[in-house]
Scaffold this active site. Structure first.
Site, PDB file in Angstrom:
ATOM      1  N   ALA A 224      -4.244  -3.636  -0.025  1.00 31.15           N
ATOM      2  CA  ALA A 224      -4.277  -5.054   0.362  1.00 31.15           C
ATOM      3  C   ALA A 224      -3.187  -5.394   1.390  1.00 31.15           C
ATOM      4  CB  ALA A 224      -4.099  -5.924  -0.891  1.00 31.15           C
ATOM      5  N   GLY A 226      -5.476  -4.999   3.839  1.00 33.46           N
ATOM      6  CA  GLY A 226      -6.567  -4.183   4.386  1.00 33.46           C
ATOM      7  C   GLY A 226      -6.339  -3.616   5.788  1.00 33.46           C
ATOM      8  N   GLY A 227      -5.111  -3.612   6.250  1.00 30.15           N
ATOM      9  CA  GLY A 227      -4.835  -3.075   7.588  1.00 30.15           C
ATOM     10  C   GLY A 227      -5.250  -1.612   7.733  1.00 30.15           C
ATOM     11  N   ASP A 243      -6.174  -1.908  -5.103  1.00 29.21           N
ATOM     12  CA  ASP A 243      -5.000  -2.796  -5.092  1.00 29.21           C
ATOM     13  C   ASP A 243      -5.295  -3.984  -5.989  1.00 29.21           C
ATOM     14  OD1 ASP A 243      -2.777  -4.535  -4.227  1.00 29.21           O
ATOM     15  OD2 ASP A 243      -2.647  -3.184  -2.511  1.00 29.21           O
ATOM     16  N   ASP A 263      -4.646   0.323 -10.969  1.00 29.59           N
ATOM     17  CA  ASP A 263      -3.380   0.973 -10.638  1.00 29.59           C
ATOM     18  C   ASP A 263      -3.666   2.207  -9.767  1.00 29.59           C
ATOM     19  OD1 ASP A 263      -0.982   2.268 -10.518  1.00 29.59           O
ATOM     20  OD2 ASP A 263      -0.646   2.358 -12.683  1.00 29.59           O
ATOM     21  N   LYS A 309       8.198   6.059   1.482  1.00 33.48           N
ATOM     22  CA  LYS A 309       9.097   4.929   1.749  1.00 33.48           C
ATOM     23  C   LYS A 309      10.518   5.376   1.407  1.00 33.48           C
ATOM     24  CE  LYS A 309       5.444   2.173   2.245  1.00 33.48           C
ATOM     25  NZ  LYS A 309       5.038   1.523   3.478  1.00 33.48           N
TER      26      LYS A 309
END
Ligand SMILES: C[S@@+](CC[C@H](N)C(=O)[O-])C[C@H]1O[C@@H](n2cnc3c(N)ncnc32)[C@H](O)[C@@H]1O
Length: 362
Positions: A224, A226-227, A243, A263, A309
């Protein structure tokens, strides 16, 4: 001096420096580092200058995570006169070597960006002059032969330029290693550019028709709004979007997206016909690495692109290495044959993008 000059994202000079020192040492090439913080530039000065050229050929740029682009210096920084700068550069270069292309570059900083108008203007007469003297090939070529060289002119200001070269088959096709992608207005988030760049970077042009094509099934974990899903849909794929957050209506209306409010660490496709796995969940990089490896091992995807990340306060190069090592260990234990590359892409910030492709069982 002879140095290998590497471009990276400003703020990541230390990571880029640690990596070139380590990977050059694996090739028994040693040197010291010079860098200025937040300039997006690292200089690796060679103790044995004669080794530089061989390293530029032997060490694949795609194996360097933090370097976007690189070149090896030709002499020191040149101080240019106020007038006849083109002539001064041409004179320094002489006519001993021939280059296939010229890249006029500047730093990825505010000062560097402010120079771009000047460099764009100068590049026209410079290219013409170098073509005339035979230093530059008459035409830009699409396919480079092994050994074809690219000439780099890195301007620090209107008066200072560093010249250098790289090998066309082992450097980025984009000046400073930065692809200029256009944000598609229909995409629901700016992070769409990250997956667009990842596809451009990791999947060779000639293979996109087969590996990024309509009819393939894809799963997007942490999708989400949605890119990333947009990039898959745009290429005609059928997407399972995972998501708890809402997906953009425009994507749902395509009929190519099925949204699962589940999840991402628990979801698995019910059939073994899923080709792509993409994942942009903001989570601990080791946890993500383990999840990605397990999808490959279980045959739930053939290729995966995901972000690691980077957590604040921890050495970032080590964090990436640790996560990649976990993947290598898991795939090795299960005797999976694969290829894996990681890159700190231009549209990445505090994250690194990884691509894994399963090639079968050993
Ligand atoms: C950076 S955003 C993704 C942006 C998306 N790639 C795009 O281009 O629009 C991260 C998303 O991961 C989702 N997320 C985080 N943990 C998750 C989990 N365990 N399961 C599913 N989604 C998760 C969040 O709800 C958030 O929407």
């Amino acid at each position: 001096m002879t140095a290998i000059v590497l471009y990276c994202r400003p703020g990541f000079e230390k990571e880029c420096a640690a990596e070139i020192q380590e990977k050059a040492a694996w090739n028994e090439v040693f040197g010291y580092i010079k860098l200025k913080k937040n300039q997006g530039l690292v200089e690796f000065h060679l103790y044995d200058e004669g080794q530089g050229d061989a390293l530029m050929q032997k060490l694949p740029l795609k194996r360097l995570i933090f370097a976007r682009q690189w070149f090896i210096t030709l002499g020191d920084v040149i101080e240019l006169p106020e007038y006849q700068r083109v002539e001064a550069i041409a004179e320094t270069l002489g006519d001993e070597f021939r280059y296939e292309e010229l890249r006029v570059e500047s730093l990825d900083t505010n000062d560097g960006k402010a120079l771009s108008k000047f460099t764009r203007k100068l590049s026209v007469p410079l290219r013409q002059a170098l073509r005339k003297s035979g230093v530059l090939a008459a035409k830009e070529s699409e396919d480079f032969v092994e050994g074809a060289a690219i000439l780099h002119a890195l301007f620090f200001s209107g008066q200072q330029v560093q010249l250098g070269y790289s090998y066309a088959t082992n450097s980025s096709p984009h000046p400073m290693g930065i692809p200029r992608l256009k944000f598609p207005n229909a995409a629901p988030s700016r992070s769409t550019l990250k997956l667009d760049e990842a596809f451009l970077h990791f999947i060779p042009k000639g293979e996109r028709e087969e590996r990024l094509t309509s009819g393939l099934n894809a799963t997007d974990l942490g999708s989400a709004p949605g890119g990333w899903t947009y990039q898959l849909v745009r290429r005609g794929m059928m997407v399972k979007a995972i998501d708890n957050g809402p997906m953009a209506e425009s994507l749902m209306e395509t009929g190519q997206v099925k949204h699962y409010q589940q999840d991402g660490f628990k979801f698995r496709p019910s059939k073994k016909n899923n080709y792509w796995l993409v994942c942009d969940m903001i989570e601990n990089p080791i946890k993500v690495a383990k999840l990605m490896a397990s999808w490959i091992i279980d045959g739930d995807c053939k290729e995966a692109i995901f972000n690691l990340k980077l957590m604040p306060g921890k050495a970032r190069y080590q964090q990436v290495n640790k996560a990649l090592q976990r993947i290598k260990d898991m795939l090795g234990e299960h005797e999976v044959w694969y290829e894996m590359y990681a890159k700190h892409l231009y549209y990445d910030r505090e994250e690194v993008t990884v691509h894994i492709r399963a090639l079968g069982k050993r």
